[in-house]
Design a protein around this motif. Structure first.
Motif, PDB file in Angstrom:
ATOM      1  N   LEU A 140      -4.572  -4.925  -2.961  1.00  0.00           N
ATOM      2  CA  LEU A 140      -3.118  -4.811  -2.959  1.00  0.00           C
ATOM      3  C   LEU A 140      -2.665  -3.425  -3.419  1.00  0.00           C
ATOM      4  O   LEU A 140      -1.712  -2.853  -2.860  1.00  0.00           O
ATOM      5  CB  LEU A 140      -2.500  -5.894  -3.836  1.00  0.00           C
ATOM      6  N   ALA A 141      -3.347  -2.872  -4.407  1.00  0.00           N
ATOM      7  CA  ALA A 141      -3.028  -1.513  -4.858  1.00  0.00           C
ATOM      8  C   ALA A 141      -3.298  -0.509  -3.744  1.00  0.00           C
ATOM      9  O   ALA A 141      -2.495   0.421  -3.516  1.00  0.00           O
ATOM     10  CB  ALA A 141      -3.832  -1.162  -6.106  1.00  0.00           C
ATOM     11  N   ALA A 142      -4.405  -0.691  -3.032  1.00  0.00           N
ATOM     12  CA  ALA A 142      -4.715   0.200  -1.910  1.00  0.00           C
ATOM     13  C   ALA A 142      -3.658   0.067  -0.816  1.00  0.00           C
ATOM     14  O   ALA A 142      -3.278   1.061  -0.175  1.00  0.00           O
ATOM     15  CB  ALA A 142      -6.104  -0.117  -1.362  1.00  0.00           C
ATOM     16  N   ALA A 143      -3.165  -1.170  -0.598  1.00  0.00           N
ATOM     17  CA  ALA A 143      -2.124  -1.367   0.409  1.00  0.00           C
ATOM     18  C   ALA A 143      -0.845  -0.637   0.011  1.00  0.00           C
ATOM     19  O   ALA A 143      -0.171  -0.033   0.859  1.00  0.00           O
ATOM     20  CB  ALA A 143      -1.856  -2.860   0.595  1.00  0.00           C
ATOM     21  N   VAL A 144      -0.515  -0.652  -1.280  1.00  0.00           N
ATOM     22  CA  VAL A 144       0.675   0.067  -1.756  1.00  0.00           C
ATOM     23  C   VAL A 144       0.502   1.575  -1.541  1.00  0.00           C
ATOM     24  O   VAL A 144       1.420   2.258  -1.067  1.00  0.00           O
ATOM     25  CB  VAL A 144       0.950  -0.259  -3.241  1.00  0.00           C
ATOM     26  N   VAL A 145      -0.691   2.077  -1.858  1.00  0.00           N
ATOM     27  CA  VAL A 145      -0.949   3.517  -1.692  1.00  0.00           C
ATOM     28  C   VAL A 145      -0.871   3.900  -0.222  1.00  0.00           C
ATOM     29  O   VAL A 145      -0.252   4.924   0.140  1.00  0.00           O
ATOM     30  CB  VAL A 145      -2.324   3.897  -2.304  1.00  0.00           C
TER      31      VAL A 145
ATOM     32  N   TRP B 167       0.603   2.752   8.140  1.00  0.00           N
ATOM     33  CA  TRP B 167       1.038   1.364   8.285  1.00  0.00           C
ATOM     34  C   TRP B 167      -0.052   0.450   8.841  1.00  0.00           C
ATOM     35  O   TRP B 167      -0.115  -0.731   8.472  1.00  0.00           O
ATOM     36  CB  TRP B 167       2.295   1.302   9.147  1.00  0.00           C
ATOM     37  N   VAL B 168      -0.905   0.976   9.688  1.00  0.00           N
ATOM     38  CA  VAL B 168      -1.986   0.145  10.233  1.00  0.00           C
ATOM     39  C   VAL B 168      -2.948  -0.251   9.110  1.00  0.00           C
ATOM     40  O   VAL B 168      -3.346  -1.418   8.993  1.00  0.00           O
ATOM     41  CB  VAL B 168      -2.728   0.894  11.365  1.00  0.00           C
ATOM     42  N   ASP B 169      -3.322   0.729   8.267  1.00  0.00           N
ATOM     43  CA  ASP B 169      -4.224   0.434   7.142  1.00  0.00           C
ATOM     44  C   ASP B 169      -3.565  -0.551   6.173  1.00  0.00           C
ATOM     45  O   ASP B 169      -4.218  -1.471   5.651  1.00  0.00           O
ATOM     46  CB  ASP B 169      -4.589   1.719   6.401  1.00  0.00           C
ATOM     47  N   THR B 170      -2.277  -0.371   5.932  1.00  0.00           N
ATOM     48  CA  THR B 170      -1.548  -1.285   5.045  1.00  0.00           C
ATOM     49  C   THR B 170      -1.579  -2.705   5.606  1.00  0.00           C
ATOM     50  O   THR B 170      -1.845  -3.669   4.878  1.00  0.00           O
ATOM     51  CB  THR B 170      -0.092  -0.821   4.873  1.00  0.00           C
ATOM     52  N   GLY B 171      -1.324  -2.839   6.899  1.00  0.00           N
ATOM     53  CA  GLY B 171      -1.336  -4.147   7.546  1.00  0.00           C
ATOM     54  C   GLY B 171      -2.706  -4.805   7.489  1.00  0.00           C
ATOM     55  O   GLY B 171      -2.811  -6.017   7.236  1.00  0.00           O
ATOM     56  N   VAL B 172      -3.759  -4.012   7.715  1.00  0.00           N
ATOM     57  CA  VAL B 172      -5.119  -4.557   7.674  1.00  0.00           C
ATOM     58  C   VAL B 172      -5.446  -5.041   6.256  1.00  0.00           C
ATOM     59  O   VAL B 172      -6.007  -6.136   6.072  1.00  0.00           O
ATOM     60  CB  VAL B 172      -6.145  -3.508   8.153  1.00  0.00           C
TER      61      VAL B 172
END
Length: 169
Positions: free
Chosen positions: A75-80, A87-92
């Motif tokens: 989740l922290a990586a998604a925020v970063v 956005w693709v990395d966040t979605g994955v």
């Protein structure tokens, strides 16, 4: 036979007393209790079973799927990655977190159902002397003072004081 709460504290523990004294302390006899005595003691002491752990609600089980260090890191990586505009990395990352939580939730539900089924299958029985007669009862119906008969291979259904043994090993 289970200990009585009203036994004096100066007396040796019920399991360390001679058989006759243990029977007397529990107001029992070698022929077992009467049905009336057993019913009265069952009402007084309650069933011979451990209290089941309270079940968690489905919502709490789902929320606890997210209580994991790896998921916190994801989740922290998604925020970063969202902050950086990837956005693709966040979605994955978010999809991986949600899939992991869903799988854990379903697996935990299946495990609880399987344990409930096993508990239902393994309800132990006990052979006792009641009114001088052998009777098979549910182990939850055992009361202090019951004389339980054990045979080779039987599971011990409660704390017992052995009165007689033959080739015990």
């Amino acid at each position: 036979m289970t200990p009585r709460p009203d036994c004096p504290p100066s007396a040796p523990p019920w399991h360390a007393q001679p058989a006759e004294q243990a029977l007397a302390a529990l107001d029992s006899r070698p022929q077992g209790l009467t049905a009336a005595q057993a019913a009265q003691r069952l009402a007084q002491h309650g069933p011979n079973r451990l209290q089941a752990a309270p079940r968690r609600s489905a919502w709490l089980r789902l929320l606890l799927q997210f209580h994991n260090v790896l998921l916190y890191v994801m989740l922290a990586a998604a925020v970063v990655t969202a902050f950086l505009g990837h956005w693709v990395d966040t979605g994955v990352l978010l999809a991986a977190v949600l899939v992991n939580a869903a799988i854990g939730f379903v697996q935990e539900g299946k495990a609880e159902s399987a344990l409930d089924a096993i508990r239902a299958m393994l309800s132990p029985h006990a052979v006792v002397l009641r009114d001088g007669q052998r009777q098979e009862i549910d182990a939850a119906d055992l009361v202090p003072g019951d004389v339980v008969l054990l045979a080779s291979g039987d599971r011990v259904p409660a704390d017992l004081r052995l009165l007689q043994v033959k080739e015990l090993r």
